[in-house]
Design a protein around this motif. Structure first.
Motif, PDB file in Angstrom:
ATOM      1  N   VAL A 248       9.635   2.031   1.011  1.00 50.31           N
ATOM      2  CA  VAL A 248       9.882   1.284  -0.220  1.00 50.31           C
ATOM      3  C   VAL A 248       8.596   1.266  -1.043  1.00 50.31           C
ATOM      4  CG1 VAL A 248      10.462  -0.953  -1.207  1.00 50.31           C
ATOM      5  CG2 VAL A 248      11.645  -0.145   0.847  1.00 50.31           C
ATOM      6  N   GLY A 249       8.680   1.601  -2.318  1.00 50.00           N
ATOM      7  CA  GLY A 249       7.494   1.623  -3.160  1.00 50.00           C
ATOM      8  C   GLY A 249       7.013   0.220  -3.510  1.00 50.00           C
ATOM      9  N   ARG A 250       5.708   0.012  -3.478  1.00 47.99           N
ATOM     10  CA  ARG A 250       5.125  -1.252  -3.890  1.00 47.99           C
ATOM     11  C   ARG A 250       5.030  -1.301  -5.404  1.00 47.99           C
ATOM     12  NH1 ARG A 250       2.176  -4.170   0.073  1.00 47.99           N
ATOM     13  NH2 ARG A 250       1.810  -5.567  -1.683  1.00 47.99           N
ATOM     14  N   ASP A 251       4.994  -2.497  -5.934  1.00 49.92           N
ATOM     15  CA  ASP A 251       4.874  -2.673  -7.376  1.00 49.92           C
ATOM     16  C   ASP A 251       3.397  -2.582  -7.752  1.00 49.92           C
ATOM     17  OD1 ASP A 251       5.348  -3.178 -10.013  1.00 49.92           O
ATOM     18  OD2 ASP A 251       5.650  -5.343  -9.772  1.00 49.92           O
ATOM     19  N   GLN A 252       2.862  -1.370  -7.703  1.00 47.80           N
ATOM     20  CA  GLN A 252       1.458  -1.149  -8.008  1.00 47.80           C
ATOM     21  C   GLN A 252       1.316  -0.345  -9.290  1.00 47.80           C
ATOM     22  OE1 GLN A 252       0.518   0.596  -4.011  1.00 47.80           O
ATOM     23  NE2 GLN A 252      -1.228  -0.794  -4.109  1.00 47.80           N
ATOM     24  N   LYS A 253       0.311  -0.706 -10.056  1.00 46.24           N
ATOM     25  CA  LYS A 253       0.065  -0.009 -11.304  1.00 46.24           C
ATOM     26  C   LYS A 253      -0.551   1.355 -11.018  1.00 46.24           C
ATOM     27  CE  LYS A 253      -2.443  -0.484 -15.684  1.00 46.24           C
ATOM     28  NZ  LYS A 253      -3.374  -1.361 -16.463  1.00 46.24           N
ATOM     29  N   ALA A 254      -0.062   2.390 -11.704  1.00 47.26           N
ATOM     30  CA  ALA A 254      -0.614   3.729 -11.518  1.00 47.26           C
ATOM     31  C   ALA A 254      -2.071   3.758 -11.984  1.00 47.26           C
ATOM     32  CB  ALA A 254       0.213   4.749 -12.312  1.00 47.26           C
ATOM     33  N   SER A 255      -2.907   4.489 -11.259  1.00 41.65           N
ATOM     34  CA  SER A 255      -4.322   4.594 -11.614  1.00 41.65           C
ATOM     35  C   SER A 255      -4.504   5.414 -12.885  1.00 41.65           C
ATOM     36  CB  SER A 255      -5.102   5.255 -10.481  1.00 41.65           C
ATOM     37  OG  SER A 255      -5.040   4.491  -9.310  1.00 41.65           O
ATOM     38  N   THR A 256      -5.637   5.238 -13.509  1.00 39.01           N
ATOM     39  CA  THR A 256      -5.938   6.006 -14.716  1.00 39.01           C
ATOM     40  C   THR A 256      -6.260   7.446 -14.337  1.00 39.01           C
ATOM     41  OG1 THR A 256      -8.311   5.544 -14.613  1.00 39.01           O
ATOM     42  CG2 THR A 256      -6.916   3.945 -15.789  1.00 39.01           C
ATOM     43  N   ALA A 257      -6.253   8.311 -15.327  1.00 40.46           N
ATOM     44  CA  ALA A 257      -6.579   9.716 -15.089  1.00 40.46           C
ATOM     45  C   ALA A 257      -7.988   9.855 -14.531  1.00 40.46           C
ATOM     46  CB  ALA A 257      -6.437  10.511 -16.392  1.00 40.46           C
ATOM     47  N   ASP A 258      -8.929   9.076 -15.045  1.00 35.65           N
ATOM     48  CA  ASP A 258     -10.316   9.150 -14.560  1.00 35.65           C
ATOM     49  C   ASP A 258     -10.412   8.734 -13.098  1.00 35.65           C
ATOM     50  OD1 ASP A 258     -11.268  10.074 -16.943  1.00 35.65           O
ATOM     51  OD2 ASP A 258     -11.975   8.119 -17.666  1.00 35.65           O
ATOM     52  N   ASP A 259      -9.729   7.645 -12.736  1.00 34.77           N
ATOM     53  CA  ASP A 259      -9.773   7.174 -11.351  1.00 34.77           C
ATOM     54  C   ASP A 259      -9.152   8.197 -10.400  1.00 34.77           C
ATOM     55  OD1 ASP A 259     -11.050   4.868 -12.019  1.00 34.77           O
ATOM     56  OD2 ASP A 259      -9.248   3.608 -12.040  1.00 34.77           O
ATOM     57  N   MET A 260      -8.049   8.803 -10.816  1.00 37.15           N
ATOM     58  CA  MET A 260      -7.392   9.789  -9.969  1.00 37.15           C
ATOM     59  C   MET A 260      -8.269  11.021  -9.796  1.00 37.15           C
ATOM     60  SD  MET A 260      -4.846  10.488  -8.061  1.00 37.15           S
ATOM     61  CE  MET A 260      -3.684   9.195  -8.506  1.00 37.15           C
ATOM     62  N   THR A 261      -8.896  11.471 -10.868  1.00 41.22           N
ATOM     63  CA  THR A 261      -9.770  12.639 -10.789  1.00 41.22           C
ATOM     64  C   THR A 261     -10.950  12.363  -9.878  1.00 41.22           C
ATOM     65  OG1 THR A 261      -9.156  13.350 -13.028  1.00 41.22           O
ATOM     66  CG2 THR A 261     -11.208  14.230 -12.122  1.00 41.22           C
ATOM     67  N   LYS A 262     -11.559  11.183  -9.988  1.00 36.84           N
ATOM     68  CA  LYS A 262     -12.690  10.828  -9.133  1.00 36.84           C
ATOM     69  C   LYS A 262     -12.275  10.806  -7.671  1.00 36.84           C
ATOM     70  CE  LYS A 262     -15.572   7.617  -9.893  1.00 36.84           C
ATOM     71  NZ  LYS A 262     -16.168   6.280 -10.122  1.00 36.84           N
ATOM     72  N   ALA A 263     -11.091  10.261  -7.394  1.00 40.00           N
ATOM     73  CA  ALA A 263     -10.622  10.167  -6.010  1.00 40.00           C
ATOM     74  C   ALA A 263     -10.440  11.558  -5.407  1.00 40.00           C
ATOM     75  CB  ALA A 263      -9.313   9.396  -5.951  1.00 40.00           C
ATOM     76  N   VAL A 264      -9.860  12.455  -6.177  1.00 34.15           N
ATOM     77  CA  VAL A 264      -9.619  13.815  -5.695  1.00 34.15           C
ATOM     78  C   VAL A 264     -10.934  14.524  -5.403  1.00 34.15           C
ATOM     79  CG1 VAL A 264      -8.729  16.090  -6.330  1.00 34.15           C
ATOM     80  CG2 VAL A 264      -7.412  14.029  -6.858  1.00 34.15           C
ATOM     81  N   GLU A 265     -11.928  14.298  -6.251  1.00 32.54           N
ATOM     82  CA  GLU A 265     -13.216  14.974  -6.099  1.00 32.54           C
ATOM     83  C   GLU A 265     -14.073  14.358  -4.991  1.00 32.54           C
ATOM     84  OE1 GLU A 265     -14.846  14.630  -9.987  1.00 32.54           O
ATOM     85  OE2 GLU A 265     -13.732  16.355 -10.794  1.00 32.54           O
ATOM     86  N   GLU A 266     -13.935  13.050  -4.769  1.00 33.46           N
ATOM     87  CA  GLU A 266     -14.830  12.355  -3.855  1.00 33.46           C
ATOM     88  C   GLU A 266     -14.300  12.193  -2.436  1.00 33.46           C
ATOM     89  OE1 GLU A 266     -15.723   8.669  -5.719  1.00 33.46           O
ATOM     90  OE2 GLU A 266     -16.851   9.566  -7.369  1.00 33.46           O
ATOM     91  N   TYR A 267     -12.962  12.241  -2.262  1.00 32.48           N
ATOM     92  CA  TYR A 267     -12.405  12.021  -0.937  1.00 32.48           C
ATOM     93  C   TYR A 267     -11.924  13.332  -0.331  1.00 32.48           C
ATOM     94  CZ  TYR A 267     -12.458   7.044  -2.044  1.00 32.48           C
ATOM     95  OH  TYR A 267     -12.858   5.774  -2.376  1.00 32.48           O
ATOM     96  N   GLY A 268     -12.555  13.716   0.778  1.00 34.22           N
ATOM     97  CA  GLY A 268     -12.181  14.952   1.449  1.00 34.22           C
ATOM     98  C   GLY A 268     -11.056  14.735   2.447  1.00 34.22           C
ATOM     99  N   GLY A 269     -10.641  15.820   3.095  1.00 38.84           N
ATOM    100  CA  GLY A 269      -9.561  15.730   4.060  1.00 38.84           C
ATOM    101  C   GLY A 269     -10.062  15.634   5.488  1.00 38.84           C
ATOM    102  N   PHE A 270      -9.157  15.791   6.443  1.00 40.49           N
ATOM    103  CA  PHE A 270      -9.470  15.619   7.854  1.00 40.49           C
ATOM    104  C   PHE A 270      -9.046  16.833   8.672  1.00 40.49           C
ATOM    105  CE2 PHE A 270      -8.658  11.413   6.098  1.00 40.49           C
ATOM    106  CZ  PHE A 270      -9.740  10.688   6.534  1.00 40.49           C
ATOM    107  N   THR A 271      -9.616  16.932   9.878  1.00 36.54           N
ATOM    108  CA  THR A 271      -9.089  17.825  10.890  1.00 36.54           C
ATOM    109  C   THR A 271      -8.211  16.978  11.804  1.00 36.54           C
ATOM    110  OG1 THR A 271     -10.996  19.308  10.865  1.00 36.54           O
ATOM    111  CG2 THR A 271      -9.638  19.301  12.859  1.00 36.54           C
ATOM    112  N   TYR A 272      -6.950  17.346  11.928  1.00 41.43           N
ATOM    113  CA  TYR A 272      -6.003  16.541  12.701  1.00 41.43           C
ATOM    114  C   TYR A 272      -5.901  17.053  14.129  1.00 41.43           C
ATOM    115  CZ  TYR A 272      -4.697  14.623   8.226  1.00 41.43           C
ATOM    116  OH  TYR A 272      -4.730  13.999   6.994  1.00 41.43           O
ATOM    117  N   ALA A 273      -6.164  16.183  15.076  1.00 41.68           N
ATOM    118  CA  ALA A 273      -6.051  16.520  16.492  1.00 41.68           C
ATOM    119  C   ALA A 273      -5.454  15.335  17.225  1.00 41.68           C
ATOM    120  CB  ALA A 273      -7.409  16.895  17.071  1.00 41.68           C
ATOM    121  N   ARG A 274      -4.407  15.560  17.968  1.00 44.04           N
ATOM    122  CA  ARG A 274      -3.691  14.457  18.620  1.00 44.04           C
ATOM    123  C   ARG A 274      -4.238  14.190  20.007  1.00 44.04           C
ATOM    124  NH1 ARG A 274       0.823  11.863  17.328  1.00 44.04           N
ATOM    125  NH2 ARG A 274       2.130  10.966  18.955  1.00 44.04           N
TER     126      ARG A 274
END
Length: 274
Positions: A248-274
């Motif tokens: 179920v989606g939360r009632d959250q306001k969508a981030s601005t274009a600047d915030d989304m761009t910063k998040a994409v550039e600053e947050y890297g991914g992971f190596t998944y191992a179970r």
């Protein structure tokens, strides 16, 4: 998207539907009506992706009573948060983890990491796409898929519909986002030479930037990956995808274009191992 419009990366029909918001949170114009080319986005950018789960550490340690007293009493031992299970992969082919354990746990880790690679923005660039496909798929499957994938990803109509330039890059001032984030995995069949792994994941897809008319949105899917043990590693031979489970989606306001761009550039991914 209407029934019958959905196709996978290889031109085969799927049951996938990507539902995007009608209005642009970045303030752009309303999205044009989706064409059959747009349905490729589901597969090529978001859907064709193979995933698995993040491993949660199990508590372990010494079961014997502690003789610690004083201010150190009650503090956790150094082994109390030690992880258990097979060691995470330690080798890579380029940026993609490889060399998985020859067991069910290894198959899940392979599915997770391969899904992340196949769902990345690198799939839209020819050189990196070839590397990913050759790494993730079994050799006989990779050879059969490469031409079809090149045709799909190099279509100027397709690229234009998702807002990319003809070389697969984002326009100036915008950032292209295509990511898969594994939530969990489940082995549905396992043998010494083959395995079937379900991966539940969320995906992010779109363009961040003030002028974007295709803002970054999320979708939820479960994909079943057929894996084979070849070349001393797990490789993909086929997949089947279905929608959800969708929270179920939360009632959250969508981030601005600047915030989304910063998040994409600053947050890297992971190596998944179970």
């Amino acid at each position: 998207m209407t029934p019958g419009d959905e196709h996978d990366d290889y031109g085969e029909p799927t049951g996938t539907r990507v539902r995007l918001p009608e209005s642009d949170p970045y303030g752009g114009a309303r999205r044009p009506a989706r064409s059959s080319s747009r349905s490729l986005v589901t597969v090529v950018g978001v859907v064709v992706l193979l995933i698995a789960a993040i491993a949660f550490a199990n508590r372990g340690g010494d079961d014997s009573p502690s003789a610690t007293t004083g201010e150190d009493a009650g503090k956790p031992k150094t082994t109390s948060t030690a992880s258990t299970g097979t060691e995470p992969v330690k080798t890579k082919s380029g940026t993609i983890p490889t060399g998985y354990a020859h067991d069910a746990q290894g198959a899940q880790s392979a599915a997770a990491n391969y899904a992340v690679a196949l769902g990345s923005a690198d799939m839209f660039l020819k050189t990196s796409r070839h590397t990913i496909v050759d790494t993730v798929y079994a050799p006989d499957v990779a050879a059969a898929r490469q031409s079809a994938l090149d045709t799909a990803y190099s279509s100027e109509t397709f690229l234009s519909n998702i807002g990319l330039d003809k070389d697969g890059t984002a326009p100036d001032g915008q950032s292209f986002v295509s990511r898969v984030i594994p939530v969990g995995t489940k082995v549905t069949a396992f043998g010494t030479s083959a395995a079937s792994v379900e991966v539940w994941y969320t995906s992010l897809f779109g363009l961040s930037g003030e002028a974007s008319t295709n803002p970054v949105s999320e979708s939820w899917f479960t994909t079943t990956y057929q894996l084979t043990w070849v070349g001393n590693d797990w490789k993909v031979t086929d997949f089947q995808q279905k929608d959800g489970p969708v929270p179920v989606g939360r009632d959250q306001k969508a981030s601005t274009a600047d915030d989304m761009t910063k998040a994409v550039e600053e947050y890297g991914g992971f190596t998944y191992a179970r």
